[in-house]
Design a protein around this motif. Structure first.
Motif, PDB file in Angstrom:
ATOM      1  N   ASP A 198       0.829  -1.210   0.000  1.00 34.61           N
ATOM      2  CA  ASP A 198       0.000   0.000   0.000  1.00 34.61           C
ATOM      3  C   ASP A 198       0.865   1.263   0.000  1.00 34.61           C
ATOM      4  N   ARG A 199       1.801   1.361   0.928  1.00 41.16           N
ATOM      5  CA  ARG A 199       2.647   2.557   0.982  1.00 41.16           C
ATOM      6  C   ARG A 199       3.537   2.661  -0.246  1.00 41.16           C
ATOM      7  N   ILE A 200       4.028   1.536  -0.727  1.00 40.86           N
ATOM      8  CA  ILE A 200       4.894   1.559  -1.909  1.00 40.86           C
ATOM      9  C   ILE A 200       4.120   2.068  -3.118  1.00 40.86           C
ATOM     10  N   GLU A 201       2.883   1.625  -3.290  1.00 37.44           N
ATOM     11  CA  GLU A 201       2.078   2.083  -4.423  1.00 37.44           C
ATOM     12  C   GLU A 201       1.839   3.586  -4.345  1.00 37.44           C
ATOM     13  N   GLU A 232       1.318  -3.796 -18.443  1.00 39.34           N
ATOM     14  CA  GLU A 232       0.238  -4.773 -18.277  1.00 39.34           C
ATOM     15  C   GLU A 232       0.417  -5.549 -16.977  1.00 39.34           C
ATOM     16  N   GLY A 233      -0.662  -5.646 -16.205  1.00 41.61           N
ATOM     17  CA  GLY A 233      -0.626  -6.362 -14.939  1.00 41.61           C
ATOM     18  C   GLY A 233      -0.289  -5.487 -13.743  1.00 41.61           C
ATOM     19  N   THR A 234       0.092  -4.240 -13.975  1.00 40.59           N
ATOM     20  CA  THR A 234       0.422  -3.307 -12.899  1.00 40.59           C
ATOM     21  C   THR A 234      -0.731  -2.327 -12.721  1.00 40.59           C
ATOM     22  N   PRO A 235      -1.215  -2.150 -11.502  1.00 40.55           N
ATOM     23  CA  PRO A 235      -2.368  -1.251 -11.290  1.00 40.55           C
ATOM     24  C   PRO A 235      -2.031   0.201 -11.608  1.00 40.55           C
ATOM     25  N   GLU A 236      -3.060   0.973 -11.872  1.00 35.00           N
ATOM     26  CA  GLU A 236      -2.885   2.398 -12.117  1.00 35.00           C
ATOM     27  C   GLU A 236      -2.322   3.074 -10.864  1.00 35.00           C
ATOM     28  N   LEU A 237      -1.573   4.130 -11.079  1.00 38.07           N
ATOM     29  CA  LEU A 237      -0.988   4.876  -9.967  1.00 38.07           C
ATOM     30  C   LEU A 237      -2.089   5.593  -9.193  1.00 38.07           C
ATOM     31  N   ARG A 238      -2.028   5.527  -7.885  1.00 44.18           N
ATOM     32  CA  ARG A 238      -3.079   6.101  -7.052  1.00 44.18           C
ATOM     33  C   ARG A 238      -2.463   6.676  -5.781  1.00 44.18           C
ATOM     34  N   GLY A 239      -3.266   7.442  -5.065  1.00 37.88           N
ATOM     35  CA  GLY A 239      -2.815   7.965  -3.785  1.00 37.88           C
ATOM     36  C   GLY A 239      -3.177   9.433  -3.624  1.00 37.88           C
ATOM     37  N   ALA A 240      -3.513   9.814  -2.393  1.00 34.71           N
ATOM     38  CA  ALA A 240      -3.869  11.199  -2.096  1.00 34.71           C
ATOM     39  C   ALA A 240      -2.619  12.057  -1.991  1.00 34.71           C
ATOM     40  N   LEU A 241      -2.806  13.352  -2.160  1.00 35.14           N
ATOM     41  CA  LEU A 241      -1.702  14.293  -2.022  1.00 35.14           C
ATOM     42  C   LEU A 241      -1.429  14.513  -0.538  1.00 35.14           C
ATOM     43  N   PRO A 242      -0.215  14.239  -0.065  1.00 32.86           N
ATOM     44  CA  PRO A 242       0.101  14.419   1.357  1.00 32.86           C
ATOM     45  C   PRO A 242       0.411  15.882   1.643  1.00 32.86           C
ATOM     46  N   VAL A 243      -0.570  16.625   2.143  1.00 34.12           N
ATOM     47  CA  VAL A 243      -0.390  18.057   2.388  1.00 34.12           C
ATOM     48  C   VAL A 243      -0.528  18.361   3.877  1.00 34.12           C
ATOM     49  N   ARG A 244       0.127  19.452   4.272  1.00 32.66           N
ATOM     50  CA  ARG A 244       0.076  19.908   5.663  1.00 32.66           C
ATOM     51  C   ARG A 244       0.254  21.415   5.659  1.00 32.66           C
ATOM     52  N   ASP A 245      -0.368  22.093   6.605  1.00 33.05           N
ATOM     53  CA  ASP A 245      -0.185  23.528   6.727  1.00 33.05           C
ATOM     54  C   ASP A 245       1.310  23.838   6.708  1.00 33.05           C
ATOM     55  N   TRP A 246       1.707  24.732   5.815  1.00 30.19           N
ATOM     56  CA  TRP A 246       3.130  24.915   5.569  1.00 30.19           C
ATOM     57  C   TRP A 246       3.887  25.439   6.792  1.00 30.19           C
ATOM     58  N   GLN A 247       3.219  26.219   7.623  1.00 31.86           N
ATOM     59  CA  GLN A 247       3.896  26.713   8.822  1.00 31.86           C
ATOM     60  C   GLN A 247       4.063  25.606   9.858  1.00 31.86           C
TER      61      GLN A 247
END
Length: 349
Positions: free
Chosen positions: A156-159, A188-203
């Motif tokens: 999961d984290r690697i994907e 072929e055989g590899t799932p599409e790239l997925r995942g949310a954008l890891p964002v955080r308040d910049w300060q």
């Protein structure tokens, strides 16, 4: 083991040094990328909680290999290989210098590739145009198939890390300036790239001294995109203009061995002819603002600029108020209509 296969296609030339410092297809830079973005995914899943580093380093060491865990050296559980290992096809004699840009602190126009690629790209004494320092580089458009194998429990984290590599990753010399931008194309055989954008308040990001998230403010993620360009050469010129502008808005009042840092020093260090005495001659502060080139479905290219904020290392004795003020000015510069950029949102979960 879970296995993935991607075509790695470079969108801009990449300066990946082999034993002779010439560009060659090699897995270590990509494994380093996977490791870096894996940390970002880990931090986001941990909710950026204080003290997450100890548990993260333990798991990272088990997955990617280490020589520091108390039970001794461990080999990496992550496997990578390319289907080819040859030298890049772009030779020094074939390097075509990019068009010039105006720099307010330089008397004559500067070639875009020399400004953004200084180091891998050089101007030999007596030469009229920049060229490659090494024998070869990987050319834009070159591709190879990368295979990645990891234990299923880490999939999961690697994907998600692979998806971030595709969207924000660059490799090789001067890669933070957009060189070595690539796309990962699932086979072929590899799932599409997925995942949310890891964002955080910049300060809040300034609470940690390592890049662990893409920043955000009240307008959204600190990710900007250029207008489409027909080729990478003109796009790199646009990125050079933007970088010159955002840097030179901070004007120096001192020269060598300044008694204390000025605003521009917090962008990146060292700065030619503008050293800071207390920081010494070996201090290095990489730019937190990174450039990436992406391909659109119609074949055109866009530049992406994103900010991964973090506190400068303790050796710099960072003044948080000064650091925040500098980055607020950079964000305002990139938001200004004159730059012809627009904010983009990341993928949702």
């Amino acid at each position: 083991m879970q296995t993935y296969r991607y075509e790695v296609r470079f969108l801009t030339p990449a300066f990946l040094g082999d034993a002779e410092q010439s560009g060659r297809w090699r897995t270590p830079p990509f494994k380093a990328q996977l490791r870096q973005w894996w940390r970002v995914v880990y931090a986001a899943q941990a909710g950026f909680k204080p003290g997450l580093e100890a548990a993260m380093r333990q798991e990272e060491g088990l997955l990617f290999g280490n020589a520091w865990l108390t039970d001794g050296f461990r080999k990496s559980l992550t496997r990578m290989r390319f289907d080819k290992w040859q030298q890049g096809s772009l030779r020094a004699a074939q390097w075509s210098s990019l068009s010039t840009v105006t720099h307010p602190e330089v008397r004559q126009a500067v070639a875009s590739d020399l400004y953004l690629g200084y180091g891998p790209v050089v101007l030999p004494r007596g030469a009229q145009r920049p060229t490659l320092k090494a024998n070869a580089a990987i050319q834009a458009g070159e591709s190879a198939v990368l295979s990645v194998a990891v234990p299923a429990q880490h999939a999961d984290r690697i994907e998600q890390a692979l998806a971030l590599m595709h969207r924000y990753g660059t490799v090789g010399g001067r890669s933070r300036n957009g060189w070595g931008s690539y796309a990962l194309i699932p086979q072929e055989g590899t799932p599409e790239l997925r995942g949310a954008l890891p964002v955080r308040d910049w300060q809040r990001c300034l609470e940690l001294d390592w890049p662990h998230a893409i920043g955000k403010d009240e307008k959204g993620p600190l990710v900007w995109q250029t207008t489409p360009h027909a080729d990478w050469k003109e796009l790199m010129r646009t990125l050079a203009i933007l970088k010159i502008g955002l840097r030179t808005q901070f004007r120096f009042t001192t020269g060598r061995n300044a008694p204390q840092p000025e605003a521009r020093h917090w962008l990146a260090y060292p700065v030619t002819n503008h050293s800071v005495g207390p920081w010494g001659g070996s201090a290095r502060l990489p730019n937190q603002l990174r450039f990436k080139v992406r391909a659109l479905a119609n074949g055109q290219l866009v530049g992406v600029i994103f900010h991964m904020p973090h506190r400068p290392p303790p050796a710099f004795h960072p003044n948080r108020t000064a650091v925040e003020h500098v980055w607020q000015q950079v964000h305002a510069f990139l938001d200004a209509p004159a730059q012809k950029l627009f904010r983009i949102q990341g993928p949702k979960p």
